[in-house]
Motif scaffolding. Structure first.
Motif, mmCIF file in Angstrom:
data_model
loop_
_atom_site.group_PDB
_atom_site.id
_atom_site.type_symbol
_atom_site.label_atom_id
_atom_site.label_comp_id
_atom_site.label_asym_id
_atom_site.label_seq_id
_atom_site.Cartn_x
_atom_site.Cartn_y
_atom_site.Cartn_z
ATOM 1 N N ILE A 1 0.710 -0.560 0.409
ATOM 2 C CA ILE A 1 -0.487 0.020 0.101
ATOM 3 C C ILE A 1 0.539 1.484 -0.002
ATOM 4 N N ASN B 1 2.738 1.946 -3.050
ATOM 5 C CA ASN B 1 1.008 2.809 -4.151
ATOM 6 C C ASN B 1 1.342 4.243 -4.094
ATOM 7 N N ILE B 2 1.058 4.215 -2.759
ATOM 8 C CA ILE B 2 0.588 5.301 -2.330
ATOM 9 C C ILE B 2 2.155 6.400 -2.948
ATOM 10 N N VAL C 1 2.064 7.315 -6.778
ATOM 11 C CA VAL C 1 0.295 8.044 -7.021
ATOM 12 C C VAL C 1 0.851 8.570 -8.457
ATOM 13 N N ALA D 1 -0.199 -0.423 -9.914
ATOM 14 C CA ALA D 1 -0.605 -0.835 -8.393
ATOM 15 C C ALA D 1 -0.527 -2.017 -8.552
ATOM 16 N N ARG E 1 -1.529 -5.506 -5.348
ATOM 17 C CA ARG E 1 -2.428 -5.400 -4.729
ATOM 18 C C ARG E 1 -1.804 -7.268 -3.841
ATOM 19 N N VAL F 1 -2.944 4.446 -9.125
ATOM 20 C CA VAL F 1 -3.508 4.065 -8.150
ATOM 21 C C VAL F 1 -5.224 4.499 -8.218
ATOM 22 N N LEU G 1 -6.327 6.066 -4.830
ATOM 23 C CA LEU G 1 -6.105 7.053 -2.994
ATOM 24 C C LEU G 1 -7.266 6.601 -2.218
ATOM 25 N N GLN H 1 -9.259 4.452 -2.637
ATOM 26 C CA GLN H 1 -8.863 2.578 -2.212
ATOM 27 C C GLN H 1 -8.059 2.160 -1.963
ATOM 28 N N GLU H 2 -6.837 3.081 -2.069
ATOM 29 C CA GLU H 2 -5.499 2.676 -0.801
ATOM 30 C C GLU H 2 -5.703 2.934 0.748
ATOM 31 N N SER I 1 -8.026 0.608 2.127
ATOM 32 C CA SER I 1 -6.872 -0.585 2.891
ATOM 33 C C SER I 1 -6.247 -0.454 4.029
ATOM 34 N N MET I 2 -5.461 0.382 4.049
ATOM 35 C CA MET I 2 -4.557 1.393 4.838
ATOM 36 C C MET I 2 -5.304 0.915 6.234
#
Length: 408
Positions: free
Chosen positions: A22, A25-26, A29, A36, A38, A370, A372, A374-375, A378-379
């Protein structure tokens, strides 16, 4: 020791890995064409306390197995190849892929694949990426012909190239000859043609009405405007439409023999003979002078075309693209690059707009895919999962502590 502690340790470890993905991914961005990652979890070994029991006819029913799970592990870390949005840059060497596919770049010994089309020119005219890897494709041969079935080579734009002149070989007339002209009346026009050295010659051409629906034409040497270099007759049907021609060629030695002799075919099929002002003129000739490369353009199929100062254009190169049966199986090599792996399949190399390889948007770059929202979601779930597993460890520790106090 309690199994729950070791089970929770696996949860802590793998939730940390998920947080690493994660975070990556961020961090990317705003990386061009970044895809990204997963993380998917799966459980691991289960300890069977007792097995299943089948039902007995007329007796007891069946019993399900009793198993205790021993933790979890990472099932997969996938790369999500959904397309990113396009960002316009207006840079002519920036390319974005709309659809599937990858650009191919190389270092002379190894090929890599990338969605990052932020290319530039090196000092030798080669098209390269940010790390100097050379973009692959096919260079044009004689006459601008490109063989896309041959082996790949580096794309090198010949910015100092010059297009050779082409002598005129075909000349086409268009317009009208006045049907009301009297016998002997004439219409004068001129034809501009080029010799093999690129010199322009202004040829006088005279149409003279010689009979009903018949016109005699004659062309003259531009050196003296007197010497005939070609003549013939053009006839029209009674409705004024072109019917036939006798003699449709001019021949002369331009420049006193400095250039190659000219043999030019004339086409009169677009001429008409209607009542009205005469407009017969040359509408097309296929010759041109020498020209220098003025600018370079690229189309959606990846064809790189040079525009020359003489108004002509010629193909210079063709960008190569590749796609894979399983792009998720590619190995990330850093620098926005991918390598073939045992599970990606081989590269299916070809051109854009064919074979499912998408099209190329010129003057644009693909943005990261990415999401954000969703990230961050998930975070949160990853943090809570990590937190819950840590609580299992502390709770198990407290239970062990209670067990130790039994001895007192």
């Amino acid at each position: 020791m309690m199994r729950s502690m070791f089970t929770a340790v696996s949860g802590l470890k793998n939730h940390q890995t998920r947080m690493d993905v994660i975070g990556n991914n961020i961090a990317n961005v705003n990386t061009v064409a970044f895809k990204a990652g997963r993380v998917n979890f799966q459980d691991i070994l289960n300890q069977t306390i007792s097995g299943a029991r089948t039902p007995q006819a007329g007796g007891r029913g069946g019993v399900n197995p009793k198993q205790v799970g021993l933790g979890m592990t990472i099932g997969a870390i996938d790369t999500i190849f959904t397309p990113g949005g396009l960002q316009t840059t207006d840079n002519p060497t920036d390319f974005a892929i709309e659809g599937d596919g990858f650009f191919i770049v190389g270092d002379g010994t190894q090929q890599f694949y990338t969605r990052d089309g932020a290319f530039k020119l090196s000092a030798d005219g080669a098209l390269v990426n940010a790390n100097g890897l050379r973009v692959q494709g096919w260079m044009a041969g004689d006459g601008g012909n490109i063989d896309v079935t041959g082996g790949l080579s580096n794309i090198v734009l010949p910015l100092t190239t010059q297009m050779e002149p082409q002598a005129t070989g075909d000349l086409q007339f268009d317009g009208n000859l006045d049907a009301n002209f009297a016998m002997g009346d004439s219409w004068n026009t001129r034809a501009e043609i080029f010799d093999s050295l690129g010199n322009l010659h202004d040829i006088p051409v005279i149409f003279t009405k010689s009979a009903n629906n018949t016109w005699h034409w004659e062309a003259f040497d531009p050196a003296d405007n007197v010497t005939s270099i070609g003549s013939g007759s053009t006839t029209f049907a009674t409705n004024g439409i072109f019917d036939s021609v006798t003699g449709a060629q001019i021949s002369f030695n331009p420049g006193g023999g400095a250039a190659e002799p000219l043999e030019v075919l004339l086409n009169f099929e677009n001429l008409t003979q209607f009542s009205g002002a005469p407009t017969a003129h040359v509408s097309f000739q296929d010759g041109y002078p020498a020209g220098d490369l003025d600018m370079v353009t690229t189309d959606s199929a990846g064809m790189i075309t040079g525009i020359f100062t003489n108004g002509q254009s010629s193909a210079l190169a063709q960008l190569a693209m590749a796609n894979f049966v399983n792009p998720g199986g590619l190995l990330k090599a850093g620098g926005n690059l991918y390598q073939i792996s045992n599970n990606s399949g081989t590269a299916n190399v070809g051109t854009a707009n064919s074979g499912g390889r998408g099209s190329i948007a010129v003057g644009a770059l693909e943005m990261s895919n990415v999401d954000l929202a969703q990230e961050f979601t998930s975070m949160i779930t990853t943090q809570r999962g990590f937190q819950a597993n840590s609580r299992v460890i502390t709770t198990s520790d407290e239970m062990l502590q209670e067990l130790l106090t039994l001895k007192r």
